[in-house]
Design a protein around this motif. Structure first.
Motif, PDB file in Angstrom:
ATOM      1  N   VAL A 614     104.735  -7.110  50.609  1.00 14.76           N
ATOM      2  CA  VAL A 614     105.087  -6.147  49.228  1.00 14.76           C
ATOM      3  C   VAL A 614     104.214  -6.697  48.136  1.00 14.76           C
ATOM      4  O   VAL A 614     103.958  -5.866  47.293  1.00 14.76           O
ATOM      5  CB  VAL A 614     106.805  -6.385  49.100  1.00 14.76           C
ATOM      6  CG1 VAL A 614     107.297  -5.627  47.710  1.00 14.76           C
ATOM      7  CG2 VAL A 614     107.310  -5.655  50.427  1.00 14.76           C
ATOM      8  N   ILE A 615     104.232  -8.225  47.918  1.00 13.14           N
ATOM      9  CA  ILE A 615     103.553  -8.602  46.870  1.00 13.14           C
ATOM     10  C   ILE A 615     102.234  -8.185  46.796  1.00 13.14           C
ATOM     11  O   ILE A 615     101.612  -7.557  45.650  1.00 13.14           O
ATOM     12  CB  ILE A 615     103.562 -10.127  46.665  1.00 13.14           C
ATOM     13  CG1 ILE A 615     105.066 -10.576  46.480  1.00 13.14           C
ATOM     14  CG2 ILE A 615     102.868 -10.589  45.613  1.00 13.14           C
ATOM     15  CD1 ILE A 615     105.342 -11.774  46.719  1.00 13.14           C
ATOM     16  N   ALA A 616     101.398  -8.117  47.932  1.00  9.76           N
ATOM     17  CA  ALA A 616     100.078  -7.801  48.039  1.00  9.76           C
ATOM     18  C   ALA A 616      99.957  -6.355  47.884  1.00  9.76           C
ATOM     19  O   ALA A 616      99.025  -6.131  47.225  1.00  9.76           O
ATOM     20  CB  ALA A 616      99.409  -8.298  49.472  1.00  9.76           C
ATOM     21  N   LEU A 617     100.984  -5.617  48.351  1.00  9.57           N
ATOM     22  CA  LEU A 617     100.727  -3.893  47.997  1.00  9.57           C
ATOM     23  C   LEU A 617     101.092  -3.775  46.689  1.00  9.57           C
ATOM     24  O   LEU A 617     100.259  -2.683  46.244  1.00  9.57           O
ATOM     25  CB  LEU A 617     102.191  -3.418  48.958  1.00  9.57           C
ATOM     26  CG  LEU A 617     102.260  -1.825  48.783  1.00  9.57           C
ATOM     27  CD1 LEU A 617     100.923  -1.148  49.338  1.00  9.57           C
ATOM     28  CD2 LEU A 617     103.438  -1.435  49.843  1.00  9.57           C
ATOM     29  N   GLY A 618     101.937  -4.418  46.011  1.00 12.42           N
ATOM     30  CA  GLY A 618     102.090  -3.965  44.634  1.00 12.42           C
ATOM     31  C   GLY A 618     101.069  -4.441  43.846  1.00 12.42           C
ATOM     32  O   GLY A 618     100.366  -3.752  42.782  1.00 12.42           O
ATOM     33  N   SER A 619     100.282  -5.593  44.269  1.00 13.00           N
ATOM     34  CA  SER A 619      99.233  -6.168  43.428  1.00 13.00           C
ATOM     35  C   SER A 619      97.822  -4.915  43.741  1.00 13.00           C
ATOM     36  O   SER A 619      97.361  -4.675  42.678  1.00 13.00           O
ATOM     37  CB  SER A 619      98.737  -7.558  43.831  1.00 13.00           C
ATOM     38  OG  SER A 619      97.570  -7.950  43.157  1.00 13.00           O
TER      39      SER A 619
END
Length: 669
Positions: A614-619
């Motif tokens: 999720v963090i990677a996707l948001g970034s």
């Protein structure tokens, strides 16, 4: 000549050529005095004639030479008191004497008698009621047209017959004996009777019979007046049916079901047997009406009612009590296992699709069951408990059934209490807000505050959101409650900003029902305008499950809010079977990693993988990512290591009262 002129059998007048009366016989003075005359002699005959008859009278004068033997005429002569008499006259003219000779007879009584007979004949033949006249021994002497229309007989077929030809066979001999006894003793009888038409059709009739007697009291004839009340009776039966049945499906309604349930409970108590009530509610029926229209919804209800009727025994009863709610009375059951078998058969009707115009669709239902005598001793109690079990079945995932438990009633009472208490709490400002900081993981500084709704009841104390929010959503109170929260949060945020407290943004949660309302954007504008808070200081949080099902209207509202400068964030990200399309197409600024994926970091590898993804996707999508539920140093270290932008949770701070916020922020300096 004088002897003939003065005879009393006729009214005789002699007048000159201008209708001036020269002489009138004594019969005139004995009979009538014409209007406006003290004596007839010397008066103008034409002036005494009724205005409508003067033209005819003047033709006598014009034709006087053509009929010297006399011209017949009938006219009205006006009398004192504005009344008039009808005269039949013969008028002769003597050319040599230039005189008119009139011989007249008063036919007023005869004329009035004929008029009465004409009116009576008109009433007799044109009245909508059927009339028949019989001799004392019952031979039909006369009937009117309405009687022939009602019975289907022709005149020649019924005259001379006895009314017995109309008997339907539905009444006993004693019925007719009582009827004629009333006629003999009282001279009349009236009531409802079943008769038979010529074609054999039996129909209801209102009938009155009256005896007509002579001066000596002897019966001369009987007059019967009848009216066909088939339509009235049919309408009455229809009204009676609609009073006890559902007009769409024809099933019994709540009133009739209550009656049958009460009777069945009495029989069960007498015979020491059991029965059950099943309360069935369709799952997501509103979606059918909203997407396919109410006609399709009605067709679905019709098909379901037919399947339900065919799935139970003839001794059972299926009723539709409202909307998509059905109740089923199961008589003479043999305990829960037997009832479960029947309920499974009922659930089986939903296995095959329902064919609606243009498509096939599958529908499920939630069912609650209450048993007699275990779960209630009155029909209302049994129904209420079955209803409570049905609602609990819905809460447990729908498309299933549950037997009643006393705990369900307690929950229902709490629902009623909370619904009423929420209304009072909104009006009395019992709600307040707590604020949980949202912190930058890189700097450790607060970037915003999430407003969290709290309720302090005057008697019950603190009532948690997990208890009252679901009730507010179910009852529609979530919108006024949401508007209240929005205004309270914006007002408090503006007060802090004006006081120089560095709060960053204020974040407010938005419920689906609140957002779907067409005035939601107006609600937000109103809260901003009343408080004076700038739009870029407001953040609205929507759950992922809600965002995934936004329609075009809702998307337009979301874009309108974003255009104002308001930040849009997605709460509980990862719990709604995420579709990445909406992240690409919707005006979203921020996603919140749900605390369920943060709680077991770094021990749980699956949670670690999901949080990292999720963090990677948001970034990658230039979205701000915040992790909820941060409570430990290990969680914080892992999130910082993955470049998560923000965190929120007990590690940083528990939710704070409004007065504690400035002190908390000052300690970060």
């Amino acid at each position: 000549m004088d002897g003939f002129f003065n005879q009393q059998m006729s009214l005789n007048i002699i007048a000159d050529g201008n209708w001036k009366i020269l002489r009138a016989n004594e019969a005139w003075s004995d009979h009538h005095k014409p209007k406006g005359t003290s004596r007839l002699t010397g008066a103008s005959l034409i002036n005494l004639v009724h205005d409508e008859d003067k033209e005819q009278f003047n033709r006598l004068r014009e034709n006087r030479l053509e009929s010297p033997e006399g011209q017949p005429c009938q006219f009205r002569l006006l009398l004192d008191g504005d009344s008039y008499v009808y005269l039949n006259a013969s008028v002769a003219y003597s050319e040599t004497e230039e005189l008119f000779y009139m011989v007249a007879q008063d036919v007023t009584e005869l004329k009035q008698s004929h008029e009465r007979l004409r009116r009576a004949s008109t009433v007799f033949n044109r009245t909508s009621e059927g009339i028949l006249i019989t001799s004392p021994d019952g031979e039909i002497r006369e009937v009117n047209d309405s009687f022939l229309q009602i019975t289907g007989y022709k005149r020649e077929e019924i005259i001379g017959q006895n009314p017995r030809v109309l008997k339907s066979g539905r009444h006993s001999t004693s019925f007719y004996q009582d009827l004629w006894r009333s006629v003999r003793e009282h001279g009349s009888w009236s009531g409802e009777i079943w008769n038979r038409r010529k074609d054999g059709t039996v129909y209801p009739q209102l009938l009155s019979i009256n005896a007509v007697t002579d001066d000596k009291g002897m019966t001369e004839e009987y007059i019967g007046i009848c009216a066909d009340v088939s339509n009235v009776k049919r309408d009455k039966e229809m009204l009676e049916f609609l009073a006890h049945h559902d007009p769409l499906t024809g099933l019994p309604n709540r009133l009739l079901f209550d009656s049958r349930l009460s009777l069945s409970m009495q029989l069960a108590a007498r015979n020491q047997t059991q029965l059950a009530v099943a309360f069935l509610d369709l799952d997501h029926f509103k979606n059918i009406n909203d997407t396919l229209g109410h006609a399709a919804g009605d067709e679905l209800l019709l098909q379901i009612s037919k399947r339900l009727g065919s799935s139970v025994r003839s001794s059972d009863c299926v009723a539709r009590i409202s909307g998509d709610e059905f109740v089923i009375l199961l008589t003479e059951t043999k305990g829960p296992e037997n009832v479960s078998q029947i309920i499974q058969m009922i659930r089986g009707i939903f296995e095959k699709p329902f064919v609606l115009p243009g498509l096939e669709t599958h529908v499920t239902a939630s069912i609650g069951v209450a048993l007699y005598p275990d779960d209630g001793n009155t029909s209302s109690e049994l129904l209420a408990n079955a209803d409570a079990a049905m609602y609990h079945a819905k809460e447990n995932g729908r498309n299933n059934y549950l037997f009643y438990s006393p705990a369900f009633t307690e929950r229902a009472y709490e629902h009623l209490f909370l619904e009423s208490a929420i209304r009072d709490a909104i009006a009395e400002r019992q709600f307040f807000l707590a604020y949980q900081p949202q912190v930058s993981l890189s700097s450790g500084k607060t970037t915003g505050l999430e407003a969290l709704l709290r309720w302090r009841h005057p008697k019950k104390g603190i009532i948690t959101p997990t208890r009252f929010i679901p009730v507010a959503e179910q009852t529609g109170l979530i919108r006024p409650l949401g508007v209240l929260v929005l205004k309270m949060a914006c007002t408090q945020a503006k007060a802090w900003i004006d006081a120089g407290v560095p709060i960053g943004r204020i974040a407010v949660n938005v419920a689906a029902q609140q957002f779907h309302h067409h005035d939601f954007v107006s609600d937000v504008r109103e809260a901003l305008n009343e408080s004076g808070l700038q739009p870029d200081r407001l953040e609205l949080e929507l759950t992922e499950r809600f965002v995934m099902h936004l329609d075009e209207t809702s998307v337009a509202q979301l874009k309108a809010l974003r255009a104002l400068g308001i930040m849009i964030s997605i709460d509980d990200f990862g719990t709604g079977y995420s579709s990445l399309i909406y992240l690409k197409t919707l005006p979203v600024d921020k996603i919140k990693v749900d605390q369920s994926f943060v709680r077991d970091i770094p021990e749980d590898r699956d949670d670690v993988a999901i949080a990292d993804a999720v963090i990677a996707l948001g970034s990658a999508l230039d979205l701000l990512v915040i992790a909820e539920g941060v409570e430990t140093t290990e969680q914080l270290a892992h999130l910082k290591g993955r470049s998560c932008a923000q965190g929120q949770g007990y590690f940083f701070s528990r939710p704070l009262k409004a007065e504690a916020v400035p002190g908390f922020l000052s300690r970060q300096d």
